[in-house]
Scaffold this motif. Structure first.
Motif, PDB file in Angstrom:
ATOM      1  N   MET A 231       0.828  -1.210   0.000  1.00 51.63           N
ATOM      2  CA  MET A 231       0.000   0.000   0.000  1.00 51.63           C
ATOM      3  C   MET A 231       0.861   1.258   0.000  1.00 51.63           C
ATOM      4  O   MET A 231       0.432   2.294  -0.487  1.00 51.63           O
ATOM      5  CB  MET A 231      -0.951   0.008   1.212  1.00 51.63           C
ATOM      6  CG  MET A 231      -1.983  -1.115   1.187  1.00 51.63           C
ATOM      7  SD  MET A 231      -3.005  -1.154  -0.286  1.00 51.63           S
ATOM      8  CE  MET A 231      -4.089   0.195   0.058  1.00 51.63           C
ATOM      9  N   ASP A 232       2.082   1.148   0.511  1.00 55.08           N
ATOM     10  CA  ASP A 232       3.007   2.275   0.488  1.00 55.08           C
ATOM     11  C   ASP A 232       3.730   2.413  -0.849  1.00 55.08           C
ATOM     12  O   ASP A 232       4.545   3.303  -1.021  1.00 55.08           O
ATOM     13  CB  ASP A 232       4.051   2.136   1.610  1.00 55.08           C
ATOM     14  CG  ASP A 232       3.473   2.435   2.979  1.00 55.08           C
ATOM     15  OD1 ASP A 232       2.370   3.022   3.060  1.00 55.08           O
ATOM     16  OD2 ASP A 232       4.130   2.087   3.982  1.00 55.08           O
ATOM     17  N   GLY A 233       3.435   1.494  -1.783  1.00 51.68           N
ATOM     18  CA  GLY A 233       3.981   1.622  -3.124  1.00 51.68           C
ATOM     19  C   GLY A 233       5.173   0.748  -3.452  1.00 51.68           C
ATOM     20  O   GLY A 233       5.735   0.850  -4.533  1.00 51.68           O
ATOM     21  N   TYR A 234       5.565  -0.105  -2.541  1.00 52.92           N
ATOM     22  CA  TYR A 234       6.698  -0.988  -2.806  1.00 52.92           C
ATOM     23  C   TYR A 234       6.296  -2.097  -3.764  1.00 52.92           C
ATOM     24  O   TYR A 234       5.195  -2.619  -3.686  1.00 52.92           O
ATOM     25  CB  TYR A 234       7.219  -1.609  -1.510  1.00 52.92           C
ATOM     26  CG  TYR A 234       7.859  -0.617  -0.584  1.00 52.92           C
ATOM     27  CD1 TYR A 234       9.193  -0.265  -0.734  1.00 52.92           C
ATOM     28  CD2 TYR A 234       7.135  -0.028   0.436  1.00 52.92           C
ATOM     29  CE1 TYR A 234       9.790   0.646   0.119  1.00 52.92           C
ATOM     30  CE2 TYR A 234       7.716   0.889   1.285  1.00 52.92           C
ATOM     31  CZ  TYR A 234       9.047   1.226   1.124  1.00 52.92           C
ATOM     32  OH  TYR A 234       9.622   2.131   1.959  1.00 52.92           O
ATOM     33  N   GLY A 235       7.214  -2.479  -4.632  1.00 55.28           N
ATOM     34  CA  GLY A 235       6.987  -3.584  -5.556  1.00 55.28           C
ATOM     35  C   GLY A 235       7.325  -4.911  -4.899  1.00 55.28           C
ATOM     36  O   GLY A 235       7.976  -4.956  -3.847  1.00 55.28           O
ATOM     37  N   PRO A 236       6.908  -6.003  -5.535  1.00 52.14           N
ATOM     38  CA  PRO A 236       7.148  -7.331  -4.967  1.00 52.14           C
ATOM     39  C   PRO A 236       8.630  -7.640  -4.728  1.00 52.14           C
ATOM     40  O   PRO A 236       8.975  -8.245  -3.715  1.00 52.14           O
ATOM     41  CB  PRO A 236       6.560  -8.287  -6.008  1.00 52.14           C
ATOM     42  CG  PRO A 236       5.579  -7.468  -6.755  1.00 52.14           C
ATOM     43  CD  PRO A 236       6.093  -6.071  -6.745  1.00 52.14           C
ATOM     44  N   THR A 237       9.498  -7.204  -5.624  1.00 55.08           N
ATOM     45  CA  THR A 237      10.931  -7.485  -5.471  1.00 55.08           C
ATOM     46  C   THR A 237      11.488  -6.803  -4.232  1.00 55.08           C
ATOM     47  O   THR A 237      12.213  -7.412  -3.439  1.00 55.08           O
ATOM     48  CB  THR A 237      11.706  -7.027  -6.721  1.00 55.08           C
ATOM     49  OG1 THR A 237      11.144  -7.663  -7.870  1.00 55.08           O
ATOM     50  CG2 THR A 237      13.175  -7.375  -6.608  1.00 55.08           C
ATOM     51  N   ARG A 238      11.147  -5.553  -4.051  1.00 49.92           N
ATOM     52  CA  ARG A 238      11.640  -4.801  -2.888  1.00 49.92           C
ATOM     53  C   ARG A 238      11.069  -5.374  -1.591  1.00 49.92           C
ATOM     54  O   ARG A 238      11.772  -5.500  -0.588  1.00 49.92           O
ATOM     55  CB  ARG A 238      11.258  -3.333  -3.027  1.00 49.92           C
ATOM     56  CG  ARG A 238      11.615  -2.471  -1.848  1.00 49.92           C
ATOM     57  CD  ARG A 238      12.824  -1.617  -2.101  1.00 49.92           C
ATOM     58  NE  ARG A 238      13.222  -0.875  -0.928  1.00 49.92           N
ATOM     59  CZ  ARG A 238      13.013   0.425  -0.762  1.00 49.92           C
ATOM     60  NH1 ARG A 238      12.411   1.124  -1.703  1.00 49.92           N
ATOM     61  NH2 ARG A 238      13.425   1.012   0.330  1.00 49.92           N
ATOM     62  N   ILE A 239       9.792  -5.726  -1.589  1.00 57.60           N
ATOM     63  CA  ILE A 239       9.160  -6.312  -0.405  1.00 57.60           C
ATOM     64  C   ILE A 239       9.865  -7.614  -0.044  1.00 57.60           C
ATOM     65  O   ILE A 239      10.215  -7.840   1.117  1.00 57.60           O
ATOM     66  CB  ILE A 239       7.656  -6.554  -0.633  1.00 57.60           C
ATOM     67  CG1 ILE A 239       6.918  -5.219  -0.803  1.00 57.60           C
ATOM     68  CG2 ILE A 239       7.056  -7.350   0.527  1.00 57.60           C
ATOM     69  CD1 ILE A 239       5.483  -5.356  -1.277  1.00 57.60           C
ATOM     70  N   ALA A 240      10.092  -8.467  -1.045  1.00 59.04           N
ATOM     71  CA  ALA A 240      10.756  -9.746  -0.807  1.00 59.04           C
ATOM     72  C   ALA A 240      12.141  -9.532  -0.223  1.00 59.04           C
ATOM     73  O   ALA A 240      12.541 -10.206   0.738  1.00 59.04           O
ATOM     74  CB  ALA A 240      10.839 -10.547  -2.109  1.00 59.04           C
ATOM     75  N   HIS A 241      12.869  -8.586  -0.758  1.00 58.43           N
ATOM     76  CA  HIS A 241      14.221  -8.313  -0.266  1.00 58.43           C
ATOM     77  C   HIS A 241      14.196  -7.791   1.163  1.00 58.43           C
ATOM     78  O   HIS A 241      14.949  -8.251   2.021  1.00 58.43           O
ATOM     79  CB  HIS A 241      14.911  -7.307  -1.189  1.00 58.43           C
ATOM     80  CG  HIS A 241      16.315  -7.020  -0.789  1.00 58.43           C
ATOM     81  ND1 HIS A 241      16.648  -5.937  -0.020  1.00 58.43           N
ATOM     82  CD2 HIS A 241      17.456  -7.696  -1.035  1.00 58.43           C
ATOM     83  CE1 HIS A 241      17.953  -5.942   0.194  1.00 58.43           C
ATOM     84  NE2 HIS A 241      18.476  -7.003  -0.416  1.00 58.43           N
ATOM     85  N   GLU A 242      13.323  -6.835   1.426  1.00 64.09           N
ATOM     86  CA  GLU A 242      13.238  -6.219   2.758  1.00 64.09           C
ATOM     87  C   GLU A 242      12.822  -7.220   3.835  1.00 64.09           C
ATOM     88  O   GLU A 242      13.294  -7.150   4.967  1.00 64.09           O
ATOM     89  CB  GLU A 242      12.248  -5.053   2.750  1.00 64.09           C
ATOM     90  CG  GLU A 242      12.659  -3.883   1.899  1.00 64.09           C
ATOM     91  CD  GLU A 242      13.678  -2.995   2.569  1.00 64.09           C
ATOM     92  OE1 GLU A 242      13.667  -2.876   3.803  1.00 64.09           O
ATOM     93  OE2 GLU A 242      14.507  -2.418   1.834  1.00 64.09           O
ATOM     94  N   LEU A 243      11.923  -8.136   3.493  1.00 66.60           N
ATOM     95  CA  LEU A 243      11.389  -9.087   4.475  1.00 66.60           C
ATOM     96  C   LEU A 243      12.081 -10.442   4.419  1.00 66.60           C
ATOM     97  O   LEU A 243      11.691 -11.361   5.140  1.00 66.60           O
ATOM     98  CB  LEU A 243       9.881  -9.260   4.274  1.00 66.60           C
ATOM     99  CG  LEU A 243       9.025  -8.000   4.452  1.00 66.60           C
ATOM    100  CD1 LEU A 243       7.568  -8.305   4.185  1.00 66.60           C
ATOM    101  CD2 LEU A 243       9.222  -7.399   5.841  1.00 66.60           C
ATOM    102  N   ASP A 244      13.081 -10.553   3.556  1.00 67.07           N
ATOM    103  CA  ASP A 244      13.834 -11.804   3.397  1.00 67.07           C
ATOM    104  C   ASP A 244      12.902 -12.967   3.045  1.00 67.07           C
ATOM    105  O   ASP A 244      12.929 -14.021   3.671  1.00 67.07           O
ATOM    106  CB  ASP A 244      14.643 -12.109   4.656  1.00 67.07           C
ATOM    107  CG  ASP A 244      15.722 -13.142   4.415  1.00 67.07           C
ATOM    108  OD1 ASP A 244      16.231 -13.212   3.282  1.00 67.07           O
ATOM    109  OD2 ASP A 244      16.038 -13.894   5.351  1.00 67.07           O
TER     110      ASP A 244
END
Length: 66
Positions: free
Chosen positions: A25-38
């Motif tokens: 909802m904050d605009g992050y894409g799936p790749t960035r979310i996956a990286h940030e949350l491992d």
């Protein structure tokens, strides 16, 4: 609850699910979310696909446009 939702819930904590939703909802894409949350990118994409409200929640972090 469907079988897919049951499988997803057993593999991913509620906190992680909420974090994916918040980041999307904050605009992050799936790749960035996956990286940030491992997490696996496929895990994130599957979660987004199963939660229709997240599919169109794409906003540019720079300009805010959809």
């Amino acid at each position: 609850m469907t079988n897919i939702e049951c499988e997803e819930n057993s593999m991913m904590s509620k906190h992680t699910q909420k974090e994916i939703e918040r980041m999307r909802m904050d605009g992050y894409g799936p790749t960035r979310i996956a990286h940030e949350l491992d997490l696996s990118i496929n895990t994130v994409k599957s979660h987004i696909r199963r939660h229709l409200s997240l599919k169109n929640a794409v906003y540019c972090l720079q300009c805010g446009r959809a």
